[in-house]
Design an enzyme around this catalytic site. Structure first.
Site, PDB file in Angstrom:
ATOM      1  CB  ILE A  37      69.946  17.380  51.924  1.00 60.60           C
ATOM      2  CG1 ILE A  37      70.449  16.052  51.337  1.00 60.60           C
ATOM      3  CG2 ILE A  37      70.155  18.518  50.950  1.00 60.60           C
ATOM      4  CD1 ILE A  37      69.641  15.558  50.130  1.00 60.60           C
ATOM      5  CE1 TYR A  74      72.527  15.231  57.726  1.00 57.53           C
ATOM      6  CE2 TYR A  74      73.060  14.330  59.874  1.00 57.53           C
ATOM      7  CZ  TYR A  74      73.050  15.390  58.998  1.00 57.53           C
ATOM      8  OH  TYR A  74      73.559  16.616  59.382  1.00 57.53           O
ATOM      9  N   GLY A  87      76.792  19.160  66.846  1.00 60.16           N
ATOM     10  CA  GLY A  87      75.514  18.691  67.380  1.00 60.16           C
ATOM     11  C   GLY A  87      74.399  19.487  66.729  1.00 60.16           C
TER      12      GLY A  87
HETATM   13  N1  CAA Z   1      64.363   6.345  69.805  1.00 57.11           N
HETATM   14  C1  CAA Z   1      63.497   5.327  69.909  1.00 57.11           C
HETATM   15  N2  CAA Z   1      62.248   5.366  69.425  1.00 57.11           N
HETATM   16  C2  CAA Z   1      61.856   6.490  68.821  1.00 57.11           C
HETATM   17  C3  CAA Z   1      62.714   7.596  68.670  1.00 57.11           C
HETATM   18  C4  CAA Z   1      64.009   7.499  69.196  1.00 57.11           C
HETATM   19  N3  CAA Z   1      64.905   8.502  69.103  1.00 57.11           N
HETATM   20  N4  CAA Z   1      62.071   8.569  67.998  1.00 57.11           N
HETATM   21  C5  CAA Z   1      60.825   8.083  67.730  1.00 57.11           C
HETATM   22  N5  CAA Z   1      60.705   6.836  68.245  1.00 57.11           N
HETATM   23  C6  CAA Z   1      59.538   5.959  68.184  1.00 57.11           C
HETATM   24  C7  CAA Z   1      58.270   6.701  68.599  1.00 57.11           C
HETATM   25  O1  CAA Z   1      58.142   6.655  70.004  1.00 57.11           O
HETATM   26  C8  CAA Z   1      57.202   5.935  67.875  1.00 57.11           C
HETATM   27  O2  CAA Z   1      56.920   4.752  68.593  1.00 57.11           O
HETATM   28  P1  CAA Z   1      55.442   4.114  68.596  1.00 57.11           P
HETATM   29  O3  CAA Z   1      55.111   3.809  67.163  1.00 57.11           O
HETATM   30  O4  CAA Z   1      55.597   2.909  69.451  1.00 57.11           O
HETATM   31  O5  CAA Z   1      54.561   5.177  69.176  1.00 57.11           O
HETATM   32  C9  CAA Z   1      57.866   5.516  66.571  1.00 57.11           C
HETATM   33  O6  CAA Z   1      59.295   5.586  66.828  1.00 57.11           O
HETATM   34  C10 CAA Z   1      57.521   6.437  65.421  1.00 57.11           C
HETATM   35  O7  CAA Z   1      57.929   7.780  65.765  1.00 57.11           O
HETATM   36  P2  CAA Z   1      57.344   9.045  65.039  1.00 57.11           P
HETATM   37  O8  CAA Z   1      55.874   9.157  65.326  1.00 57.11           O
HETATM   38  O9  CAA Z   1      58.199  10.233  65.366  1.00 57.11           O
HETATM   39  O10 CAA Z   1      57.500   8.604  63.511  1.00 57.11           O
HETATM   40  P3  CAA Z   1      57.373   9.481  62.262  1.00 57.11           P
HETATM   41  O11 CAA Z   1      57.402   8.539  61.101  1.00 57.11           O
HETATM   42  O12 CAA Z   1      56.286  10.475  62.389  1.00 57.11           O
HETATM   43  O13 CAA Z   1      58.753  10.352  62.300  1.00 57.11           O
HETATM   44  C11 CAA Z   1      61.047  10.782  62.215  1.00 57.11           C
HETATM   45  C12 CAA Z   1      59.982   9.709  62.235  1.00 57.11           C
HETATM   46  C13 CAA Z   1      60.880  11.669  60.979  1.00 57.11           C
HETATM   47  C14 CAA Z   1      62.401  10.088  62.136  1.00 57.11           C
HETATM   48  C15 CAA Z   1      60.935  11.663  63.477  1.00 57.11           C
HETATM   49  O14 CAA Z   1      60.985  10.819  64.601  1.00 57.11           O
HETATM   50  C16 CAA Z   1      62.044  12.675  63.596  1.00 57.11           C
HETATM   51  O15 CAA Z   1      62.022  13.713  62.959  1.00 57.11           O
HETATM   52  N6  CAA Z   1      63.052  12.397  64.416  1.00 57.11           N
HETATM   53  C17 CAA Z   1      64.205  13.274  64.571  1.00 57.11           C
HETATM   54  C18 CAA Z   1      65.298  12.842  63.632  1.00 57.11           C
HETATM   55  C19 CAA Z   1      66.456  13.789  63.789  1.00 57.11           C
HETATM   56  O16 CAA Z   1      67.011  13.958  64.849  1.00 57.11           O
HETATM   57  N7  CAA Z   1      66.851  14.419  62.681  1.00 57.11           N
HETATM   58  C20 CAA Z   1      67.894  15.381  62.716  1.00 57.11           C
HETATM   59  C21 CAA Z   1      67.665  16.395  61.609  1.00 57.11           C
HETATM   60  S1  CAA Z   1      68.774  17.822  61.764  1.00 57.11           S
HETATM   61  C22 CAA Z   1      70.249  17.157  61.416  1.00 57.11           C
HETATM   62  O17 CAA Z   1      70.378  16.074  60.897  1.00 57.11           O
HETATM   63  C23 CAA Z   1      71.440  17.988  61.743  1.00 57.11           C
HETATM   64  C24 CAA Z   1      72.402  17.223  62.520  1.00 57.11           C
HETATM   65  O18 CAA Z   1      73.345  16.693  61.958  1.00 57.11           O
HETATM   66  C25 CAA Z   1      72.264  17.201  63.975  1.00 57.11           C
HETATM   67  P1  NAP Z   2      71.163  24.386  55.580  1.00 60.32           P
HETATM   68  O1  NAP Z   2      70.932  25.717  56.201  1.00 60.32           O
HETATM   69  O2  NAP Z   2      70.025  23.617  55.050  1.00 60.32           O
HETATM   70  O3  NAP Z   2      72.282  24.578  54.456  1.00 60.32           O
HETATM   71  C1  NAP Z   2      72.656  23.538  53.606  1.00 60.32           C
HETATM   72  C2  NAP Z   2      73.297  24.136  52.383  1.00 60.32           C
HETATM   73  O4  NAP Z   2      73.680  23.087  51.481  1.00 60.32           O
HETATM   74  C3  NAP Z   2      72.356  25.064  51.613  1.00 60.32           C
HETATM   75  O5  NAP Z   2      73.068  26.198  51.184  1.00 60.32           O
HETATM   76  C4  NAP Z   2      71.956  24.200  50.422  1.00 60.32           C
HETATM   77  O6  NAP Z   2      71.590  24.943  49.284  1.00 60.32           O
HETATM   78  C5  NAP Z   2      73.244  23.435  50.184  1.00 60.32           C
HETATM   79  N1  NAP Z   2      73.023  22.277  49.344  1.00 60.32           N
HETATM   80  C6  NAP Z   2      72.130  21.273  49.519  1.00 60.32           C
HETATM   81  N2  NAP Z   2      72.214  20.403  48.498  1.00 60.32           N
HETATM   82  C7  NAP Z   2      73.185  20.854  47.668  1.00 60.32           C
HETATM   83  C8  NAP Z   2      73.729  20.398  46.453  1.00 60.32           C
HETATM   84  N3  NAP Z   2      73.317  19.278  45.860  1.00 60.32           N
HETATM   85  N4  NAP Z   2      74.703  21.146  45.874  1.00 60.32           N
HETATM   86  C9  NAP Z   2      75.138  22.285  46.441  1.00 60.32           C
HETATM   87  N5  NAP Z   2      74.667  22.768  47.594  1.00 60.32           N
HETATM   88  C10 NAP Z   2      73.694  22.051  48.200  1.00 60.32           C
HETATM   89  O7  NAP Z   2      71.878  23.395  56.620  1.00 60.32           O
HETATM   90  P2  NAP Z   2      72.997  23.688  57.693  1.00 60.32           P
HETATM   91  O8  NAP Z   2      72.420  23.435  59.006  1.00 60.32           O
HETATM   92  O9  NAP Z   2      73.693  24.959  57.411  1.00 60.32           O
HETATM   93  O10 NAP Z   2      73.974  22.450  57.385  1.00 60.32           O
HETATM   94  C11 NAP Z   2      75.245  22.590  56.816  1.00 60.32           C
HETATM   95  C12 NAP Z   2      76.012  21.294  57.010  1.00 60.32           C
HETATM   96  O11 NAP Z   2      76.175  21.043  58.390  1.00 60.32           O
HETATM   97  C13 NAP Z   2      75.328  20.059  56.430  1.00 60.32           C
HETATM   98  O12 NAP Z   2      76.294  19.189  55.886  1.00 60.32           O
HETATM   99  C14 NAP Z   2      74.690  19.438  57.640  1.00 60.32           C
HETATM  100  O13 NAP Z   2      74.488  18.065  57.466  1.00 60.32           O
HETATM  101  C15 NAP Z   2      75.725  19.745  58.688  1.00 60.32           C
HETATM  102  N6  NAP Z   2      75.251  19.718  60.037  1.00 60.32           N
HETATM  103  C16 NAP Z   2      74.252  20.552  60.428  1.00 60.32           C
HETATM  104  C17 NAP Z   2      73.843  20.511  61.745  1.00 60.32           C
HETATM  105  C18 NAP Z   2      72.749  21.385  62.275  1.00 60.32           C
HETATM  106  O14 NAP Z   2      72.324  21.130  63.396  1.00 60.32           O
HETATM  107  N7  NAP Z   2      72.283  22.372  61.548  1.00 60.32           N
HETATM  108  C19 NAP Z   2      74.445  19.618  62.643  1.00 60.32           C
HETATM  109  C20 NAP Z   2      75.457  18.793  62.189  1.00 60.32           C
HETATM  110  C21 NAP Z   2      75.854  18.855  60.904  1.00 60.32           C
HETATM  111  P3  NAP Z   2      70.024  25.302  49.049  1.00 60.32           P
HETATM  112  O15 NAP Z   2      69.571  25.993  50.303  1.00 60.32           O
HETATM  113  O16 NAP Z   2      70.070  26.176  47.853  1.00 60.32           O
HETATM  114  O17 NAP Z   2      69.346  24.002  48.833  1.00 60.32           O
END
Ligand code: CAA
Ligand code: NAP
Length: 245
Positions: free
Chosen positions: A90, A152, A183
């Site tokens: 998650i 994370y 990625g």
């Molecule tokens: N580097 C430096 N500064 C950054 C930045 C970055 N990467 N991202 C945002 N900032 C800065 C912004 O410019 C902003 O600056 P100011 O206050 O000076 O304007 C400040 O940080 C706040 O940014 P936000 O308005 O975006 O803040 P928020 O509280 O609304 O959101 C956040 C914060 C939720 C972390 C949002 O930035 C976000 O979603 N970021 C992406 C995080 C991400 O990549 N998550 C991956 C999820 S999928 C995954 O995890 C799968 C995987 O393995 C790849």
């Molecule tokens: P997803 O579509 O959200 O799938 C995540 C799965 O994990 C769902 O089936 C979810 O079940 C299950 N899960 C969450 N909490 C759980 C718990 N406590 N017990 C059992 N199952 C649970 O995400 P995804 O993109 O396929 O991600 C899979 C894996 O890859 C994760 O570890 C993620 O961090 C990793 N990853 C993803 C990305 C990307 O870009 N998508 C990149 C790098 C790594 P429910 O849906 O029922 O909650």
């Protein structure tokens, strides 16, 4: 004889592709689900309709007791687990200033402690039988860190520590342990990022697009295979060139 593979979170975006790839590579496949039974049964029926026979067992991977029970069910129905993919995960993103203890613990429990809970159930048996494959799903953000993902990034970096330690313990017993660090892949997890933020991320991927679940699943199938016996303790990046180590 077919080997048995268990994928946690196999009903998610990456997990479903992994289950399919493992069925295609002649494994008997099981996955875990949390929540209600009805949607899980529907998913199993849908997969069956597409030609993929997958066993679904209820399991919250944050619970050691659930992990014990779920693996016992898989063993009873399919046989001992030869391949474990610790995939369930998650996000609870937020800048560290705003991150709560609940957000921290939810991610550490689901993305890191889960790997202990699940791997404990299968590792000794793999070593005793002289064959095993553990694949831990980390992330590019465990390798490079990510703004807004202290929880994370910590969990995903931690899981590779587990990989490297266990790889050494399993090496002489035919058990490999590897990490895949994807990625950004086009699943619900990534689509949950605000569009504007996501577009900026995509602009930073040299290949110019999000990855596809099948691209990760193919690597899982390779690591699960007999021919991958010399690869262990590795962290394999598959990220469109976004982060090169
Ligand atoms: N580097 C430096 N500064 C950054 C930045 C970055 N990467 N991202 C945002 N900032 C800065 C912004 O410019 C902003 O600056 P100011 O206050 O000076 O304007 C400040 O940080 C706040 O940014 P936000 O308005 O975006 O803040 P928020 O509280 O609304 O959101 C956040 C914060 C939720 C972390 C949002 O930035 C976000 O979603 N970021 C992406 C995080 C991400 O990549 N998550 C991956 C999820 S999928 C995954 O995890 C799968 C995987 O393995 C790849
Ligand atoms: P997803 O579509 O959200 O799938 C995540 C799965 O994990 C769902 O089936 C979810 O079940 C299950 N899960 C969450 N909490 C759980 C718990 N406590 N017990 C059992 N199952 C649970 O995400 P995804 O993109 O396929 O991600 C899979 C894996 O890859 C994760 O570890 C993620 O961090 C990793 N990853 C993803 C990305 C990307 O870009 N998508 C990149 C790098 C790594 P429910 O849906 O029922 O909650």
């Amino acid at each position: 004889m077919s080997k048995v593979a268990l994928v946690t979170g196999g009903m998610g975006g990456l997990g479903a592709a992994m289950c399919k790839a493992l069925v295609k590579s002649s494994h008997k496949v099981a996955t875990t689900y949390i929540g209600d039974d009805a949607p899980a049964h529907e998913w199993v029926a849908k997969m069956k309709g597409e030609g993929f026979d997958i066993l679904a067992v209820k399991c919250d991977v944050t619970s050691y007791a659930d992990a014990e029970k779920a693996v016992a069910e898989v063993v009873a129905k399919l046989g001992p687990v030869d391949v474990l993919v610790n995939n369930a995960g998650i996000t609870r993103d937020g800048v560290f200033k705003k991150m709560t203890a609940d957000q921290w613990l939810a991610v550490i429990n689901t993305n890191l402690n889960s790997a202990f809970n699940m791997t404990k159930q299968v590792f000794d048996g793999m070593c005793e039988r002289g064959f095993g494959r553990v694949v831990n799903i980390s992330s590019i953000n465990g390798q490079k860190g990510q703004f807004g993902q202290a929880n994370y990034s910590a969990a995903k970096a931690g899981i590779h520590g587990l990989t490297m330690a266990l790889a050494q313990e399993g090496a002489k017993k035919g058990v490999t342990v590897n990490t895949i660090a994807p990625g950004y892949i086009g699943t619900d997890m990534v689509m949950a990022i605000a569009e504007e933020v996501r577009n900026k991320i995509i602009a930073g991927i040299p290949v110019g697009r999000l990855g596809k679940p099948e691209e990760i699943a193919a690597l899982v199938a390779y690591l699960a295979s007999d021919v991958a016996g010399f690869m262990t303790g590795a962290e394999l990046a598959i990220n469109g060139g976004q982060h090169m180590m």
